[in-house]
Design an enzyme around this catalytic site. Structure first.
Site, PDB file in Angstrom:
ATOM      1  N   CYS A 198     -12.273 -29.987 -31.737  1.00 36.21           N
ATOM      2  CA  CYS A 198     -11.464 -31.366 -31.760  1.00 36.21           C
ATOM      3  C   CYS A 198     -10.743 -31.737 -30.451  1.00 36.21           C
ATOM      4  O   CYS A 198     -11.743 -32.075 -29.521  1.00 36.21           O
ATOM      5  CB  CYS A 198     -10.576 -31.185 -32.913  1.00 36.21           C
ATOM      6  SG  CYS A 198      -9.821 -32.843 -33.642  1.00 36.21           S
TER       7      CYS A 198
ATOM      8  N   HIS B 119     -13.553 -29.876 -37.768  1.00 36.25           N
ATOM      9  CA  HIS B 119     -12.702 -28.348 -38.029  1.00 36.25           C
ATOM     10  C   HIS B 119     -13.650 -27.274 -38.651  1.00 36.25           C
ATOM     11  O   HIS B 119     -13.523 -27.514 -39.840  1.00 36.25           O
ATOM     12  CB  HIS B 119     -11.559 -28.400 -38.430  1.00 36.25           C
ATOM     13  CG  HIS B 119     -10.388 -29.261 -37.648  1.00 36.25           C
ATOM     14  ND1 HIS B 119      -9.833 -28.730 -36.756  1.00 36.25           N
ATOM     15  CD2 HIS B 119     -10.029 -30.578 -37.579  1.00 36.25           C
ATOM     16  CE1 HIS B 119      -9.049 -29.342 -35.960  1.00 36.25           C
ATOM     17  NE2 HIS B 119      -9.340 -30.799 -36.631  1.00 36.25           N
TER      18      HIS B 119
ATOM     19  N   GLU C  91     -12.887 -24.391 -39.129  1.00 41.08           N
ATOM     20  CA  GLU C  91     -12.055 -23.310 -39.609  1.00 41.08           C
ATOM     21  C   GLU C  91     -11.567 -23.606 -41.226  1.00 41.08           C
ATOM     22  O   GLU C  91     -11.103 -22.756 -41.930  1.00 41.08           O
ATOM     23  CB  GLU C  91     -10.764 -23.088 -38.655  1.00 41.08           C
ATOM     24  CG  GLU C  91     -10.007 -23.991 -38.380  1.00 41.08           C
ATOM     25  CD  GLU C  91     -10.428 -25.150 -37.462  1.00 41.08           C
ATOM     26  OE1 GLU C  91     -11.353 -25.197 -37.380  1.00 41.08           O
ATOM     27  OE2 GLU C  91      -9.267 -26.020 -37.093  1.00 41.08           O
TER      28      GLU C  91
ATOM     29  N   SER D  53      11.741  -0.506 -46.094  1.00 44.93           N
ATOM     30  CA  SER D  53      12.592  -1.263 -47.089  1.00 44.93           C
ATOM     31  C   SER D  53      12.000  -1.434 -48.488  1.00 44.93           C
ATOM     32  O   SER D  53      12.351  -2.010 -49.372  1.00 44.93           O
ATOM     33  CB  SER D  53      12.187  -2.748 -46.663  1.00 44.93           C
ATOM     34  OG  SER D  53      11.162  -3.376 -46.563  1.00 44.93           O
ATOM     35  N   GLY D  54      10.768  -0.452 -48.581  1.00 46.01           N
ATOM     36  CA  GLY D  54      10.140  -0.380 -49.858  1.00 46.01           C
ATOM     37  C   GLY D  54       8.808  -1.832 -49.873  1.00 46.01           C
ATOM     38  O   GLY D  54       7.985  -1.628 -50.835  1.00 46.01           O
ATOM     39  N   GLY D  55       8.823  -2.505 -49.015  1.00 44.28           N
ATOM     40  CA  GLY D  55       7.933  -3.436 -48.800  1.00 44.28           C
ATOM     41  C   GLY D  55       6.603  -3.033 -48.129  1.00 44.28           C
ATOM     42  O   GLY D  55       6.574  -1.984 -47.620  1.00 44.28           O
ATOM     43  N   VAL D  56       5.801  -4.062 -48.148  1.00 42.97           N
ATOM     44  CA  VAL D  56       4.246  -3.827 -47.708  1.00 42.97           C
ATOM     45  C   VAL D  56       4.455  -3.242 -46.060  1.00 42.97           C
ATOM     46  O   VAL D  56       3.998  -2.256 -45.668  1.00 42.97           O
ATOM     47  CB  VAL D  56       3.396  -4.876 -47.725  1.00 42.97           C
ATOM     48  CG1 VAL D  56       2.100  -4.366 -47.474  1.00 42.97           C
ATOM     49  CG2 VAL D  56       3.374  -5.345 -49.194  1.00 42.97           C
ATOM     50  N   ASP D  57       5.169  -4.389 -45.261  1.00 40.25           N
ATOM     51  CA  ASP D  57       5.157  -3.944 -43.716  1.00 40.25           C
ATOM     52  C   ASP D  57       5.526  -2.822 -43.368  1.00 40.25           C
ATOM     53  O   ASP D  57       4.958  -2.080 -42.270  1.00 40.25           O
ATOM     54  CB  ASP D  57       5.607  -5.129 -43.088  1.00 40.25           C
ATOM     55  CG  ASP D  57       5.114  -6.637 -43.579  1.00 40.25           C
ATOM     56  OD1 ASP D  57       3.807  -6.690 -44.193  1.00 40.25           O
ATOM     57  OD2 ASP D  57       5.767  -7.575 -43.433  1.00 40.25           O
ATOM     58  N   SER D  58       7.050  -2.594 -43.655  1.00 38.15           N
ATOM     59  CA  SER D  58       7.425  -1.272 -43.119  1.00 38.15           C
ATOM     60  C   SER D  58       6.623  -0.088 -43.766  1.00 38.15           C
ATOM     61  O   SER D  58       6.967   0.942 -42.893  1.00 38.15           O
ATOM     62  CB  SER D  58       9.077  -1.483 -43.680  1.00 38.15           C
ATOM     63  OG  SER D  58       9.282  -1.136 -44.922  1.00 38.15           O
ATOM     64  N   SER D  59       6.035  -0.260 -44.779  1.00 42.10           N
ATOM     65  CA  SER D  59       5.541   1.104 -45.447  1.00 42.10           C
ATOM     66  C   SER D  59       4.422   1.415 -44.632  1.00 42.10           C
ATOM     67  O   SER D  59       3.870   2.513 -44.453  1.00 42.10           O
ATOM     68  CB  SER D  59       5.172   0.975 -46.782  1.00 42.10           C
ATOM     69  OG  SER D  59       6.247   0.521 -47.649  1.00 42.10           O
TER      70      SER D  59
END
Ligand code: XMP
Length: 509
Positions: free
Chosen positions: A79, A167, A169, A221-227
């Site tokens: 584009c 585009h 994508e 934190s119990g969440g995905v990222d920190s685990s």
């Protein structure tokens, strides 16, 4: 260094999508603002120029020197990127006579061209531009049209440089993925070796080199990222990783014990800190949402810092920062690129003087999940709904007290368990309950009651930026509402939030 495609961002809303499509081919790519180009190593196999909200005809339109790239590595302009190269080389870009937005179909395209291998005649593509390439420079050859656009794509003779005005994508471009694959795999010769397993292998070996025998502290934190960040660090440095999981008294029912147990099961060196009372004391008398967030953030840092100081010679703070926290589309109109500053774990406490290590900073959320899966992290952790750092503190409207937390924990538990029991949990992006500062009249047995109202919220979303309310079955809502009113003392009315974001937000505070 992994082979990669470099994407120069001119500010299009679709730039991140280009990156995602390339990564879906198992090829690593990075987005950089057009005016902050990094040093180019041998590992950069190709360049993609993004679209832009600007017009190449504007005086202050973004400019970039492509001489380090053109003729050396393959280049694909999308584009604006395509219009920019045409304009900068003596072609003509004019306002479109008809606005070219939405569906179009590729016709007269050069089936021999490497970019179009496997693309169907009449393939639907997605247009989104107010300008059009009216005349190509010398040496540029048109390689595709649509019924209303003569130059839908071009190739520069004698080099592997291409431009497309549509585009590839977006999913509305039927053969968009094929075109990107042709570019990245066949034209740039990328090997498609960037998989979760290869990411784990290279990241762990880089972390080993970076951290040596240093001690690292990380807030879970119990969440995905920190685990996932913790597991990668654990693989690299084992017992030198010290994890801290703080119970702020605003977690879900049983969450502290359950999550702590699953972390220990994963072999992590983790300390659980029960700091409920400190948080409740700091929240006493505060009703303002921002005031509550600030109090929770402040106490978190105090507690975390206290624990971190117990670890001898700690040098690094591990964080689960992910790619969308770091990149943001470049502000093309501004004097320089503005990149979102990121914060995690309530912000890095400056006084701790720690260096930051962020093993996930190049990954999108779904990629973090795939890496987590390849690390054998408990699916219950990987599939968890997002949960805000201030927890139930911002779902109890007004002042937070331990009694209100208890009521909301019970309500939230029945709702979430209900979603799981009915197989609905994985179809919902985020769900939770809100305790309203409202009492309403009810009747139980022969008694009139005057008790709290709770609102249930369940939304579908991709990234939390926009969201729609979930159309949960009435039967399910009826059953959960009954369950809550019968079992949770202090609640006599349940409502369901049917607002989308925008204009509402996901949380109520
Ligand atoms: P909103 O309410 O802004 O929420 O539509 C979007 C996403 O962000 C989460 N959220 C927070 N997360 N600290 C956090 O860590 C906060 O103060 C906070 N406020 C909202 C929310 O749960 C949703 O996933």
């Amino acid at each position: 260094m992994a082979e990669q495609i470099l994407i120069l961002d001119f500010g299009s809303q679709y730039t991140q999508l280009i990156a995602r499509r390339v990564r879906e081919l198992n090829i690593y790519c990075e987005i950089h603002p057009y005016n902050h180009i990094p040093e180019i190593g041998e590992n950069v196999k190709g360049l993609i120029l993004s679209g832009s909200p600007c017009s190449v005809r504007e005086k202050d339109a973004p400019q970039v020197d492509l001489s380090p790239f053109r003729g050396k590595i393959p280049v694909l302009g999308v584009c604006y990127g395509a219009q920019y190269m045409a304009n900068a080389n003596g072609g003509e870009v004019l306002p479109s006579e008809i606005r070219e937005y939405g569906r179009a179909h590729l016709v007269n395209f050069n089936q021999q061209n490497a970019l179009f291998q496997g693309v169907k005649e009449n393939s639907q593509v997605w247009m989104s531009h107010g300008d059009t390439i009216a005349r190509l420079p010398e040496n540029f050859e048109g390689i595709a049209s649509t019924p209303s656009v003569q130059v839908a794509a071009y190739h520069i003779k004698g080099e592997e440089t291409y431009g497309i005005q549509f585009h590839p994508e977006v999913t509305h471009s039927e053969d968009g993925a094929t075109i990107l694959k042709n570019f990245a795999v066949d034209i740039c010769s990328c090997k498609q070796e960037w998989t979760p397993e290869s990411f784990v292998e290279t990241t762990v070996s880089e972390l080993k080199k970076q951290l040596g025998n240093d001690q690292v502290v990380l807030g879970l934190s119990g969440g995905v990222d920190s685990s996932v960040a913790a597991m990668l660090l654990h693989k690299a440095i084992g017992g030198n990783l010290h994890c801290i999981f703080v119970d702020n008294g605003l977690l879900r029912k049983n969450e502290f014990e359950d999550v702590l147990a699953s972390y220990k099961g994963m072999g992590l060196n983790v300390v659980g800190v029960d700091a409920k009372d400190k948080f409740y004391a700091a929240l006493h008398g505060i009703s303002d949402p921002e005031g509550k967030r600030k109090a929770i953030g402040r106490v978190f840092i105090e507690v975390f810092d206290d624990e971190a100081h117990r670890i001898q010679d700690v040098k690094w703070l591990g964080q689960g920062t992910i790619y969308p926290d770091i990149i943001e589309s470049v502000s093309v109109k501004g004097p320089s690129a503005t990149i979102k500053s990121h914060h995690n774990v309530g912000g890095l406490p400056d006084f701790m003087k720690l260096q930051v290590v962020e093993p996930l900073k190049s990954l999108f959320k779904d990629e973090v999940r795939r890496v987590g899966k390849s690390l054998d992290i408990d699916p219950a952790i990987l599939g968890r709904h997002p949960f805000p750092g201030p927890g139930l503190g911002i779902r109890i409207l007004g002042e937070v007290t331990p009694e209100k937390v208890h009521i909301l924990q019970e309500v939230d538990y029945l709702f979430i368990q209900g979603l799981k029991k009915h197989g609905l949990y994985d179809f919902v992006w985020q769900a939770g309950a809100v305790l309203l500062p409202v009492q309403s009249v009810g009747v139980m047995g022969d008694e009139r009651t005057y008790e709290s109202v709770v609102a249930l919220r369940a939304v579908s979303s991709v990234d939390g930026m926009t969201a729609d309310w979930c159309h949960l079955p009435y039967e399910f809502l009826g059953e959960v509402s009954n369950d809550i009113i019968n079992k949770v003392k202090g609640v006599n009315r349940v409502v369901y939030d049917i607002s989308s974001k925008p204009p509402a937000t996901i949380e109520w505070e």
